[in-house]
Each structure stands twice: as structure tokens, then as C-alpha cells.
Scaffold this motif. Sequence first.
Motif, PDB file in Angstrom:
ATOM      1  N   ARG A 250       0.836  -1.206   0.000  1.00  0.00           N
ATOM      2  CA  ARG A 250       0.000   0.000   0.000  1.00  0.00           C
ATOM      3  C   ARG A 250       0.866   1.251   0.000  1.00  0.00           C
ATOM      4  N   LEU A 251       1.928   1.261   0.819  1.00  0.00           N
ATOM      5  CA  LEU A 251       2.828   2.405   0.834  1.00  0.00           C
ATOM      6  C   LEU A 251       3.485   2.586  -0.526  1.00  0.00           C
ATOM      7  N   CYS A 252       3.858   1.478  -1.140  1.00  0.00           N
ATOM      8  CA  CYS A 252       4.489   1.489  -2.469  1.00  0.00           C
ATOM      9  C   CYS A 252       3.549   2.109  -3.490  1.00  0.00           C
ATOM     10  N   ALA A 253       2.289   1.725  -3.462  1.00  0.00           N
ATOM     11  CA  ALA A 253       1.314   2.236  -4.429  1.00  0.00           C
ATOM     12  C   ALA A 253       1.089   3.737  -4.223  1.00  0.00           C
ATOM     13  N   LEU A 254       1.043   4.187  -2.993  1.00  0.00           N
ATOM     14  CA  LEU A 254       0.839   5.607  -2.705  1.00  0.00           C
ATOM     15  C   LEU A 254       2.048   6.438  -3.158  1.00  0.00           C
ATOM     16  N   ALA A 255       3.236   5.881  -2.988  1.00  0.00           N
ATOM     17  CA  ALA A 255       4.448   6.607  -3.385  1.00  0.00           C
ATOM     18  C   ALA A 255       4.525   6.761  -4.886  1.00  0.00           C
ATOM     19  N   ALA A 256       3.875   5.877  -5.613  1.00  0.00           N
ATOM     20  CA  ALA A 256       3.924   5.923  -7.077  1.00  0.00           C
ATOM     21  C   ALA A 256       2.965   6.953  -7.660  1.00  0.00           C
ATOM     22  N   LEU A 257       2.063   7.495  -6.825  1.00  0.00           N
ATOM     23  CA  LEU A 257       1.076   8.455  -7.331  1.00  0.00           C
ATOM     24  C   LEU A 257       1.692   9.807  -7.597  1.00  0.00           C
TER      25      LEU A 257
END
Length: 257
Positions: A250-257
Motif C-alpha cells: 500500500r505504501l508502495c502504491a501511494l508513493a507511485a502516485l
Amino acid sequence: MKFVVAPPPETRPGHAVFSLRARRLAASAKPFVARGSGGGRCADCRLVASHCLCALRPLVATRAGVCLVMGDIEALKPSNTGWLVADVVADTWAFGWSRTAVDPDLLALLADPQWQPYLVFPGEFVQPERVVIDLSASKESTTQEHGRKPLFVLLDGTWSEARKMFRKSPYLDHLPVLSLHPDQVSNYRLRRSARESHFCTSEVAALCLALAGETHAAESLAAWLDVFTTHYLSAKRSVVLDRESEAHQRLCALAAL
């Protein structure tokens, strides 16, 4: 995904809670040694070296700011989550609380015209005329429309410490009180609370950011707490760290935004 790679402790500038911790240690008559520190802790994330998560730290732009008024040893505790707020929210200040004195820099911050401070505390303990539950509906909303940014003042300590700070800090009495009414329960797992309705400091900060329209920052801070908790408990329980956990993803996905 883009991660922040932290520079070595000796060259990296510390954030507000990092700096407060350093000042508190310098003033202490004896060293503070947290349990589980035998293997050495990272100076930046406070975890044992094998579970360091500095490379995962998110960088999120926010308009809102956070002011932490911290109990005496909160900044020293490896489990303190006010530290996580300062990790994510660049405009975070941290001040140690004292019953007999107040830091003049804290007073200056509260009086700074670029900020509209909100003291975050349960409304049941406050005169009704001070309480706001929605920033857009508060008396201060027109001030924000003219350029003042929300500054969330959080009392960081145990519940008994927070109540004491609230009662014995007259310089906070003029501030509007933001009373939160979340529709979820706390997921905090690092310390026990006498009341299930209590949220940890980083959870409260995330709720405040969401109210201010800072959705990405709120979600990133919540994910950062979850990843920190995963690393912290893995080290404490001596279990294998799952770096592909749902929290990490989830943190990874948010950082990619």
C-alpha cells in the motif's frame, strides 16, 4: 516506486522530533536506553538496524502543518508516533511540555499569521462554543480563505498526560478545538490504551489531514504507520520481516502516485 534514501545520521538534518529528542537527551542527568537497544538502533527511524525502514520513507507535499506538544519523554520512546508525523509532514514542529514554562517559539508559531491553529481534543471536555468538527464550517474558515493554512496542535502523550497538558496550558485556551468523530476504530498495536476509542498521534494527524483535504498525505501517513508497526513488531518478536506485506504494498502504491 520512488523511495527516499536517507543520508548517514552524521550528515542528515533531523526533523522536529529528532531535534527535540536530541535536546531532551542532552538535558538528561542519565542516559535513556530503550528496551531492545542492545543490537543498536538506527538514529533516524529508531528501529534496530536489521529492520531499518529509512529507505521507505514517503515524501508528501502538504499545505497543512502539525504542531506537536509532547510529554516529557515521548520523543525518547522508540514507539512514539509523533515522530512518524514529522517524517511525512514537512511543516511539523515539536515542543516539550512543561507546567511552569512555555517555549517562546511555540507562542510565536501560534501567533504566526500564516497559520490558523486548531487544538485537537475531544469536544466533551471543552466549552461548546470552542468546538469545531468541520474546518469548512468553522468560524476560522473565512480566515483560511484569505490565505491562512491549518495548523493542527496535537498533545502527544498518554491520555492522562494529554488531559493534564490541556488543563494546565492557558496559552492554548484561545484556540478553537477540533473534535474528531472518526467512523473507524484505531489500528494502533504498539501500546495499550484504557479506551478503545483512543487513537495514536499519527492516526489523529492523518484524520486531521483528511479533514483539511490532504487525502494523499493522510493515506501516506496511515500507510507509514502500518509499515513502521510491521517492522517494529517483527523486530520485537524476533520473527521474519515480510517486506511484501499488504502494508508495504500500500505504501508502495501511494508513493507511485
